[in-house]
Design a protein around this motif. Structure first.
Motif, PDB file in Angstrom:
ATOM      1  N   MET A 189     -11.841  -0.942  -2.230  1.00 53.16           N
ATOM      2  CA  MET A 189     -10.497  -1.512  -2.229  1.00 53.16           C
ATOM      3  C   MET A 189     -10.075  -2.023  -3.596  1.00 53.16           C
ATOM      4  SD  MET A 189      -9.563  -0.831   0.761  1.00 53.16           S
ATOM      5  CE  MET A 189      -7.967  -1.667   0.752  1.00 53.16           C
ATOM      6  N   SER A 244      -2.310  -0.476  -6.124  1.00 59.85           N
ATOM      7  CA  SER A 244      -3.352  -1.180  -5.364  1.00 59.85           C
ATOM      8  C   SER A 244      -4.481  -0.257  -4.943  1.00 59.85           C
ATOM      9  CB  SER A 244      -2.735  -1.838  -4.127  1.00 59.85           C
ATOM     10  OG  SER A 244      -2.110  -0.862  -3.311  1.00 59.85           O
ATOM     11  N   GLY A 251      -4.930   0.753  -0.939  1.00 60.74           N
ATOM     12  CA  GLY A 251      -3.804   0.179  -0.211  1.00 60.74           C
ATOM     13  C   GLY A 251      -2.536   0.998  -0.393  1.00 60.74           C
ATOM     14  N   GLN A 262      -2.913   4.310   1.427  1.00 65.05           N
ATOM     15  CA  GLN A 262      -2.796   4.115   2.873  1.00 65.05           C
ATOM     16  C   GLN A 262      -1.334   4.062   3.284  1.00 65.05           C
ATOM     17  OE1 GLN A 262      -5.786   3.405   5.090  1.00 65.05           O
ATOM     18  NE2 GLN A 262      -4.197   4.237   6.432  1.00 65.05           N
ATOM     19  N   ARG A 263      -0.520   3.391   2.488  1.00 66.60           N
ATOM     20  CA  ARG A 263       0.906   3.265   2.822  1.00 66.60           C
ATOM     21  C   ARG A 263       1.626   4.605   2.745  1.00 66.60           C
ATOM     22  NH1 ARG A 263       0.332  -1.386  -0.187  1.00 66.60           N
ATOM     23  NH2 ARG A 263       1.342  -0.473  -2.016  1.00 66.60           N
TER      24      ARG A 263
END
Length: 278
Positions: free
Chosen positions: A246, A254, A257, A260-261
């Motif tokens: 992460m 990010s 992150g 993932q979005r």
């Protein structure tokens, strides 16, 4: 005793002093000269190779998409299917490249990660152009190219022109299906949003594919493209997660992150919604 083998390598052309050879045709010296690791880490060679190869596939995808879009804009529906099929096959190669990169462990990556500073695939102009041509449009994503006016201008021009899906919707309207003017004349710099009238038009196509075969076939091919695009994004995410977890990305995002979005981005919304409503 048998005679000379007619397929012997000795029959191959050997003198290239006055003819174009394999290496010269492909400019292999130039290609290999671009492979310049900045550390002594063994796996940096893998990292560069995968990204070089991916950029070449992305460039091919741009060329094939551009030709298919030119044909769609002219009202041609059969020829673009060949180009879009080639896009799908190239996407498969892009996705498979992540499998090669996954052989690099976190410890391997840490040996050279800091050496390339803020360089990141987020700054790939070819990838960004593919996204724009497919309809994922956000002007802020052009920011990393401000220092290259030529590249920025090309991306900005694509951002203000119809996407491949916009052209498909215009074709629906040209074939007599009800696509609202608000959709056909929308702000092209914005990503697409699902519209009930567009869904209704695609439902007409899907409920009678024999009558609307060309549009039906085009829709399914577009869905192939988005399906493969999602697979590429998912493999990108899992590759990053197993390599850096992460942690933030080198380009300032990010990292996992952000990836993932973007998995939730839908390029051709009504082509997915039509399945639920049939």
């Amino acid at each position: 005793m048998s005679g000379p083998d007619p397929d012997s390598a000795a029959r191959a052309h050997m003198d290239f002093t006055r003819s174009l050879g394999y290496g010269e045709y492909l400019h292999l010296d130039t290609l290999q000269a671009a492979h310049q690791p900045v550390t002594a880490a063994h796996d940096e060679h893998l990292f560069i190779t995968v990204h070089h190869v991916s950029e070449l596939w992305l460039d091919l995808i741009v060329r094939e998409l551009t030709l298919a879009m030119t044909q769609l804009a002219a009202g041609i529906t059969d020829a673009p299917l060949k180009g879009l099929t080639r896009v799908v096959r190239a996407q498969e190669q892009l996705t498979q490249a992540w499998e090669v990169l996954k052989t690099m462990t976190p410890a391997d990556y840490l040996q050279f990660r800091d050496a390339f500073g803020q360089a990141s695939g987020f700054q790939s102009a070819a990838y960004r152009l593919v996204e724009i041509l497919l309809g994922n449009r956000h002007a802020t994503l052009l920011g990393p190219f401000a220092h290259r006016p030529d590249v920025h201008a090309r991306l900005d021009a694509a951002l203000r022109a119809p996407s491949v899906y916009d052209l498909a919707l215009r074709l629906l309207a040209a074939r007599g299906l009800d696509v609202p003017a608000a959709v056909l004349e929308r702000d092209l710099t914005q990503p697409p949003a699902s519209h009930p009238a567009v869904l209704a038009a695609w439902l007409t196509v899907y409920r009678d594919p024999v009558t609307h075969w060309e549009l039906y076939e085009l829709a399914e091919k577009l869905l192939d493209v988005e399906d493969n695009f999602r697979r590429w994004r998912f493999n990108h995410l899992t590759t990053v997660q197993r390599t850096i977890g992460m942690k933030g990305g080198s380009g300032g995002t990010s990292g996992s992150g952000y990836l993932q979005r973007v998995l939730g981005v839908v390029l051709f919304p009504e082509l997915w919604d039509v399945r639920t409503n049939l």
